[in-house]
Design an enzyme around this catalytic site. Structure first.
Site, PDB file in Angstrom:
ATOM      1  NE  ARG A 220      14.675 -21.094  84.571  1.00  0.00           N
ATOM      2  CZ  ARG A 220      15.916 -21.073  84.065  1.00  0.00           C
ATOM      3  NH1 ARG A 220      16.183 -20.257  83.034  1.00  0.00           N
ATOM      4  NH2 ARG A 220      16.860 -21.831  84.569  1.00  0.00           N
ATOM      5  CE  LYS A 252      15.995 -20.893  89.360  1.00  0.00           C
ATOM      6  NZ  LYS A 252      15.173 -22.132  89.312  1.00  0.00           N
ATOM      7  NE  ARG A 331      13.375 -24.547  82.952  1.00  0.00           N
ATOM      8  CZ  ARG A 331      14.410 -24.123  82.251  1.00  0.00           C
ATOM      9  NH1 ARG A 331      14.245 -23.743  80.995  1.00  0.00           N
ATOM     10  NH2 ARG A 331      15.616 -24.085  82.778  1.00  0.00           N
ATOM     11  CG  HIS A 354      18.881 -26.568  83.564  1.00  0.00           C
ATOM     12  ND1 HIS A 354      18.487 -27.826  83.168  1.00  0.00           N
ATOM     13  CD2 HIS A 354      17.733 -25.911  83.869  1.00  0.00           C
ATOM     14  CE1 HIS A 354      17.182 -27.921  83.241  1.00  0.00           C
ATOM     15  NE2 HIS A 354      16.701 -26.778  83.662  1.00  0.00           N
ATOM     16  CE1 TYR A 364      12.650 -27.429  85.136  1.00  0.00           C
ATOM     17  CE2 TYR A 364      14.734 -27.403  86.303  1.00  0.00           C
ATOM     18  CZ  TYR A 364      13.554 -26.780  85.943  1.00  0.00           C
ATOM     19  OH  TYR A 364      13.289 -25.526  86.399  1.00  0.00           O
TER      20      TYR A 364
END
Length: 376
Positions: A220, A252, A331, A354, A364
């Site tokens: 990211r 994240k 990304r 993820h 994505y």
């Protein structure tokens, strides 16, 4: 003559004000006037009467407003006409977001600006459902649905904070549905040809290593900006993604903490970044601020997101791709290229950090190859 009795606490008075609508306070035959209502709230320490006033075109309207005012007084609501929606929002931003990063507070402030331009000056106690609905409708004409949802959510939270402080009787924002705004720009993915053009154009840019790393490893943008040389092992050809520019430096999700093997082109780009940084440190001299970061400005400080976007768009423009790209789409492109090469979605999710493979599939992945469907 008997002295007139002073009005007691909570007692009403209704009268017709002939000068209420007159120009310059001077009565004219054409002045319609207004009905006024007043509730006495006793006297202050200096003996001055404390009153709350309402007005309307008819006596019945004033009576209804006085009933509402009494209801607020019974509920302990004590706001004045000077306490506006904008002041309520300011109080929420200052007091209602404990522990939030300054950036988060500022993002919420920016989200509310379009609504406050319409309803900010309205006294909080007078704000109605229709006022909120009107403000949202005006914003919907110029903003995307997601932006609209963010603004509406912030307003509802601000009024909830005021409600908890007994500054308003009910949260009218919570009674309104968020309208649909304009269609936002969907995320883009680079094709293989576009990715090649971008890498070539980036070779002379200070973002060269950043673009190579994000495009070929899927880190990211917020993770790359926080990457330190202590977490880069060029001998082993790996990076440890353990930090981000989020509050407290956390990634994240828990699965976002990962160690990645670098493609040789990414490892070579990072070696070039080391050499570039040595030169910039020497040129900056005493102005250099050492933070151990891999990607920095010319004086060693961290990239701000808006500066990064501006520099990135210069590279995409130079590559002939236009200037409507943002760094996070590197990304998206990584996920799409992995999918194109037949890498299992579970493996792509692991590489990208993820939380689940569903995120990879739904959000994505973009189909790079043309799909041909035939009817039977």
């Amino acid at each position: 003559m008997a002295e007139a009795k002073r009005r007691g606490y909570g007692e009403d008075g209704i009268y017709f004000d002939h000068r209420g609508d007159c120009r310059d306070g001077v009565h004219h035959k054409t002045c319609a006037g207004r009905w006024r209502g007043v509730v006495s709230l006793g006297f202050d320490a200096n003996g001055k009467r404390i009153r709350r006033k309402v007005s309307g075109q008819t006596k019945a309207e004033v009576k209804d407003k006085l009933k509402t005012l009494h209801s607020e007084l019974d509920a302990g609501i004590r706001t004045t006409a000077a306490y506006t929606v904008e002041k309520a929002v300011t109080d929420w931003l200052d007091e209602g977001l404990p522990g939030r990063a300054a950036k988060t507070v500022e993002v919420n402030r920016d989200s509310l600006r379009p609504l406050l331009a319409v309803i900010g000056t309205i006294p909080l106690r007078d704000l109605t459902v229709q006022d909120v609905r009107t403000a949202l409708a005006k914003m919907a004409a110029t903003h995307a649905t997601r932006t609209l949802q963010k603004a509406h959510n912030c307003l509802t939270r601000a009024l909830r904070h005021a409600e908890g402080q007994d500054l308003v009787r009910r949260n009218v924002s919570a009674l309104v549905d968020t309208p649909r705004g304009r269609e936002g720009r969907s995320s883009q993915s680079l094709s293989l040809e576009q990715a090649g053009a971008l890498l070539e154009a980036a070779e002379e840019s200070r973002l060269h290593a950043f673009i190579v790393l994000c495009l070929l490893t899927g880190v990211r943008s917020e993770e790359a900006r926080a990457l330190t040389w202590n977490h880069v092992d060029l001998d082993a050809g790996t990076i440890m993604v353990w930090r981000s520019v989020r509050a407290h430096g956390d990634t994240k999700t828990n699965r976002s903490r990962r160690t990645l093997k670098l493609p040789e082109i990414a490892a070579e780009a990072l070696r070039g970044q080391q050499r570039r940084q040595v030169g910039e440190r020497a040129r900056a001299g005493d102005q250099w601020q050492e933070h151990g970061l891999v990607f920095t400005t010319s004086v060693g400080t961290a990239f701000e997101s808006h500066n990064l976007r501006r520099e990135f768009r210069k590279v995409t423009a130079a590559a002939g791709l236009g200037s409507r790209w943002v760094p996070k789409e590197l990304r998206t492109s990584f996920v799409s290229m992995m999918s194109y090469q037949g890498v299992p979605v579970e493996e792509i999710a692991r590489l990208a950090g993820h939380a689940s493979s569903r995120t990879t599939e739904v959000i994505y992945r973009r189909e790079l190859r043309p799909v041909i469907t035939t009817g039977g």
